[in-house]
Structures are given as structure tokens and as C-alpha cells.
Design an enzyme around this catalytic site. Sequence first.
Site, PDB file in Angstrom:
ATOM      1  N   GLY A  63      62.421  48.883   2.982  1.00 57.68           N
ATOM      2  CA  GLY A  63      60.959  48.754   2.871  1.00 57.68           C
ATOM      3  C   GLY A  63      60.214  48.378   4.072  1.00 57.68           C
ATOM      4  N   GLU A  64      60.974  47.642   4.995  1.00 62.76           N
ATOM      5  CA  GLU A  64      60.355  47.194   6.353  1.00 62.76           C
ATOM      6  C   GLU A  64      59.895  48.007   7.179  1.00 62.76           C
ATOM      7  OE1 GLU A  64      62.774  43.919   7.842  1.00 62.76           O
ATOM      8  OE2 GLU A  64      63.376  43.319   5.799  1.00 62.76           O
ATOM      9  N   ALA A  65      58.604  48.015   7.629  1.00 64.24           N
ATOM     10  CA  ALA A  65      58.153  48.776   8.609  1.00 64.24           C
ATOM     11  C   ALA A  65      58.886  49.168   9.874  1.00 64.24           C
ATOM     12  CB  ALA A  65      56.659  48.727   8.912  1.00 64.24           C
TER      13      ALA A  65
END
Length: 899
Positions: free
Chosen positions: A583-585
Site C-alpha cells: 500500500g505504500e507509494a
Amino acid sequence: ASGEAAAAVEAEEGGAGAEAAAILSPAPSGREPATPSFSSPDHDADPDGTAAAAARMALDDVAPVPGTDRYFVPLRLACESKLPRIMEVSLHCIQKIIAYGYVRGKVAGEKPFVDVVMETICSCKDEEDKEVQLQIVQAVNTAVTSAVTAVHDTTLLLAVKTCFYIYLVSKNGTIQKTANATLTQMLDVVFARLESPGASSMAQKDAFLVFRSLCKLSMKPLPEPLPADDSIELRSKLLSLQLLYSIIASSGERFRGGEKFVWAIRQYLCLSLLKNGVSPIPAILQLSLDIFVTLIKYFKAHLKSEIGVFFSNILLRILESSNSSGPQKRLTIQALRVLVAEPQLMVDLFLNYDCDLEGKGIFTSMCDGLSRLTLTLQALSETTEQDAQLKQLALETLVAIADSMVAWERDVKAEGAGAAVTPVGQRPPSIADSSSVSMVGPEPSPVHRGGGEAAGEAGQSPGGGEAGGEVTAVVASRESVDFEAMFHRKHEVHEGVIKFNMKPKRGIRYLREVCGLEDTPQAVARFLRETDGLDKRAVGDYLGEGEDFCKQVLYAYVDSIDFANLTFDQALRRFLTHFWLPGEAQKIDRMMEKFAERYCSQNEGVFANADTAYVLAYSLIMLNTDAHSVQIKAKNRMSKADFVRNNRGIDSGADLPAELLSAVYDDIQTDEIRTGMSHDDMGEAELLEFFRQGSTFRKFNHARLAADRHHSCRLWVVADELRYQNLAARGKKEKAIPLGLIETVLLGPASEVFRRNGVRAESSDGAACFSLVCGGRTLDLQALTPEEYGIWTHYFQQVVERTKLEQHARRVALRGQPREAFVESATSVWWCEILPNWESASLEPRTQLLWWEGAPSAVRAQLWRIAIGEAAAGRAGYEAAVAETRPVDRVAALDRIQS
């Protein structure tokens, strides 16, 4: 009136005939496996093929009996008259001609005479007169079982299907029994010819075609809802399974040892068992289990992989699942009771699966499932008495397992030859022949090396695919093979996989220290790709880490995936099947940058540089959401022209070819990119059906003084919405939450609602709790089984990560566009999609993203008027808003800011 009645009866009977014909007709089932060749005779019985050649010449070149063809013509015309009395006499005469050996040779030197006769007989099958049907069955039986008449190939299949058809459409019990007995007799003759000395290749082909046809009939799906007991569909499936069981149970050495028939069992019969083994109809499940038990008895040396799959996906799942019925559990335990009575089989299961580093612990799981069944407090069937009988049967099966192990040890000690493990039909090699266990299967991953095992090569089937594996035959002493060490090593690896799924870095550390995983990026990358049971979400989290070693593992992992000669969307699909993007960019960017670099290095000339592939990948993810999300109306979906315009200038300032973008757009529109819609033990279609059917949970109330702290609640998924319903309420009103609004998933009793209701984390109830956070509120749930808890929480975590990925993809795709293109595209979205549907669209993540990117000047006036309203417009509104604000102590506020 009598004419209308006759027409009605004829229409009704004709409908049944059409239904039976539809069942017997071949169904389109995708790509058909290549059929093995039967061009050569059985060399074991006839090495030079002289016997087979002589038999074929004798049947093909013999001249027909003079006058037979002339006398047959009026009989054929009589069969075409559709007059029952004339047809009956004609069929009786044809049967006599066949029985006396007059049907032989060829007609006009081209078509075999027997084929013409059989086509005439079978063309009468639509006649409903019972005497005609009886004569058809008798004539077909006489032709197939005759020692003079040669019925082969498609004509034999026509004969079998005709008897099958009459069995299905006839309403007379005598005709049904006769047709059933005739089918059994014909199949006995066909497979007896296969086992006879000097059997020709034609006998092999006949047996293969009949066997394959019955397997396909048994795979025909039943309609929804389930049909009645006397329906044609159900009777067809039951009869085909009965005939298959008869073939397997009475098979001879040529059928059991022939490569072509073993291949047919893998390709067709095993697939049929997997489909019918989960049937809620007891009769179908009973026959499927009987066939499986017989397969283990005669074919276990050839079906290692298939046996493991059937145990894991059918038998053990029925035992452990709370959704399986009492009759399903009873039939499954009865089948296991038969299997465990053979001591050698118990040892074979343990050594070939539980001690195989690449296999599943079937023996251990079977014992655990039976033990839990005897101790469970949950209702297993409709009555308490049936529950007691089930538990007693499970306990008796456990005792039988112990008895078999004791009997096996007693036999080994009596022989004085050490531990012997020999499957049916294989010679036990000596210790000098093998110093280690030879497991059939893929080459072990780096974490499995050094454990004292040697990997064998999987054989090739006649159709060109990999064989299903063979059960290992071993005679070993303690010095040659330490099975106990292999068993414990397998459990250490399993423990490492569990640790990795919980904490990836900690799991890798454990695998290095305890299991001997090599401390190199290549070894870790291979472990992540090839080891079963790894959570794709954990794999994605580990590969996205920013540490140097994790980056090297990511590079080695992506470099091991082949993207050569693939279109861009095909490469992206393959890339996303290996793991879940985190989920982390920052993690997503690292992984997508490496993907773009790998694709461009293997497909030179497609893009100017890797940055183009990087931006286009995010653009495809955004297009995939736009094309397949039900929350977006059809009229507001992105058109091909919009997609091409949005990707202008991304190839180092130049435009990509319109043909490339058009092809990619069409592929995404017709075939959705599904990222992570799978589970360890369930296929994609099965998972989608599971979420559509839903599950029952305990939903905890938010009210602090609620009379009942929780109630039963049903959750299910429809398109892109999560729906839930209070089963205790009278109205049972449904509520819906868009999946895109789920912000996070809290595992365990983490929310205040659970703490207020006294649910502790260390309790069994707490282990099954989770909360869905949506817009600042929580939906607090408790699963009823560990299996449902794992599937649903895993699914919700994937939904949250997919939403984050789509948001990030939209942001990156917008950055890749020129500012003018972005403003034009954003203006169109605001005017056409968001402003007309403000109440629902204002809550979408896309709207929030476009808001923070800055609303175009053309829509600002309308946007502020809708979002804030007319009240705040003008001086009067401003003064009213100032009057409503509370006075602020500026000195105190400054002090707080400074502190």
C-alpha cells in the site's frame, strides 16, 4: 381432441429426448488435451504386429455374404417408416442377420457394412414404443458382443450412446434395467478384448474412446437449483459414474499399466472426481469416493500428485469445513475407514507426503481432522443422534489407523528386513540401488537443499504434459534415509513460512538460521517465488522494503520473470500474479520502476526509455479500475479516445503509437486485470462464489448500554459493495458499504467496541475478531471459524491495498501528462461525473484526489456553490459565520504553539 392430446404427449416426450440428446452431445470445454496415438499394436503381446495386422485384414478384406445387402435394403426402409410394429419386426430381423454372421465386409468397397447396419439401428432410438426400444438394445448388444461382427471406433461410441439415450428417456423400468445391463455387458466385452492376448491397437483405441466418453458425461454440470432424483441430468451422471467404477474395479493389467490409460485417468477421470467430489448429492459423492478408493488400490504408483490434490481439496476439506453437511462427512469418514484398513497405504501416505518437503502433510492432517471431529462441540448434522454416530465413526477410524501401524510394524519385524515401503506394481530396490529417497516432483528450492533428499525427474505423459508423479518405492535403513529428520525439517520450513507471513524480515532470519537458507539475494528471491504457502501480501511487503539487501532481492526476483515477446498488458498481468503490491507509494514505485526496466531490457524498441513503461503501467491500472468498477456508470467510463489523449507525450515528449494504445485498451476492456483474487486452497471462481454467498458473523453493537452486546450478521459482496444484514431484526434491512471506502482492517479486538464488551485478545473469541474502519466508524465482527476469518480478513486487506494502489496509479498517471492535458481531462471528469452526482461522488477517493490536485478554474464557481452552499456567499454570509465563531484567546494560543 384426441389429435391435440397425442400432439401434447409427443411434445412432452420429444422434450425429454432433446434434453437427453443435449446431455449426450459433446460440450465445448476449452482446449482439448492431445489424444495419444494408437497407431501401433501392443508390442508386449505382439512384438512384430503380425497378429494385429492379420486380424485387421481378415475383417476388412472379407467379402460380404452374397445377397445380404439386397435383403437389408427393405429392412432399412422399414426402420425409416416410423411405424412401431413394422420397426419392431425389422429390428428383430436385423438382429438375426448380425447374430448369424452375415454382416461383414464393405458396402460398395468403401464403408464397412456393419457401420451402415449400426447407423440404421441407432436411428430408431427416438421411437417411444417400448418394444422398439427393447429390440434396439438387443440388436446393439448382439452387434457389439459378436465375435464375427467388428464394431469399432465411432460406431462403437454410437452404440454406447444409443443405449445410454434409451436408458435416460425411457419411462419403463424394464427397459431401463435392460439398457443398463446391456451397457455393462458391452463395456465388459470391450475391455476384455483389451486384456486378451494379441490385442490390437484398435482394441486399445476402442477402450480409450469409451472411457473418455464416460468421463466427459460424468463431468456434465447439474442445473441450478439441484434437479429431482428422477431427472435426466442426475440419472445421466449417476449412470456414467457407475460404469466408470465398474471399469476401474474390473480392470486388468493392460489397462492399469498402459501409459495411454494412465494418462486418460489423469486428464479426465481425476478432473471428474474433483468436480463430483464436492457434490451435495449423497449418491454422486458416494460413487466418487468409491472410484477414488479403487484408484488408490490399483493406480497409486502413478497418481502421487492427483492423490494429494484429492485428499487436500476434497476429503480433508469436507472434514474440516463447517459448511459441509452431515451426510458428506459420514460418507467421507466411511471412505477413509476403508483406506486406513491397509497398513502399507498408511506408511506410503506418511513417507510420500508428510516427509516430502514439497508435499502436504496428508497423514498428519487426516489424523488431526478426525481428532477434532471427535472432540468438537458444534452441531455436525441435523440431530444429536447423528452427531454421536459421526463422532463414533471418526473415533473408530482413528483406532483403525493405530491398528494398521501396529500391524505394519509387526509384519516388518516378522520379515526381519527393516522398514519396507513398496507400492503396488513396483520392485523394491536394494539399499545399494538407492542411498536416499527419490521423490517425484520439481527441483527443491534453496531452503530445501542439504536435507538428505534427492529430487527425481517427472515423467512425460503421452499428451506431452507432465506426469502426475509416482508414489515412491523405497527400502531404506536408518543409515540411508532419516525419515524422522526429513519430517522435522519439513515442519521447520513450515514454521518459517508462518513467521514470514506474519513478519517477513523475521521469517527470513529464521529460515537462514534454522533451515539453512542461503544468505544471497538470488537464493531468497528463488525461495519467495517457489515456496508454497507464502502470503502474496507478505512477499510484496518484503520486496518493497528500502534496505539494500531487500532491493537486491527485488532485482533478482523481477529478473527471474520472463517478459520477452509479451505485450505490455500481458507482462503487467504476469508481474502482478506473483505478489500483491504493497500500500505504500514508495514501495510501489520501487517495484514498478524495476518492472519497467526489466520489460524494456527484454523488449527493446517498444518504448524510448523505462520512464514511459513506468507511467503507462500506472495508466493501465487506472484504466482497469475505470473499465470494471460498477461504481462508475457506463456513460462516464473512459473511452478509447480519452485513453489515447491522456497518454499523450509520455514517451520522452513524443506520443506512443495509437495502434499500441488501442490494442492495450481493448485487452483491458475485455479481460480485467485481477490482482490477488486467490487463496491458498481456493481458485478464483470458487472464491468469487464464496464472497457472493457470504458468511455469518457476530457483529458487536456500538451502543454502550445495549441489551445484547452482539447479534448474528450476514456479510456478502455484490460487485464493488460490501453488504451486511442483521439476522436478528424483524425487517432484516440490508446495508451497503462501497469497498473503496474501507480505510483499514484492524485484526483482533483492537477497537473500543470490543474492549467495552470485555473481549480479550488472548481468548479464542479475540483471535477471531476484526474491525473494518470506514469514514471514522468501525464495523466490529467476529468470525465463526478460523477458515472464514483467514479468508475474509485476507480479502479486506487486499481491498484496502488495491484502493491505495488505484489512488497512487491515478496520481502517477496524471503527473505523466502535460499540464494542459491534465486540466482538460480533470475538467471533463468534474463536469460529467462528479458535479451531477455530488452526493455519492463527493465520498469517492478519486474526488478527494482531484480536489487536492486543484480544481480547474472552469468549475470552481459551481463546485464551491454545491460544496458550501449559498449561505456563505456575500458579506452577510461572512458576517454571520464570524458571529457564530467562538472568541479565541490569542495569547494562550500563541503560548501553546510555541510550547
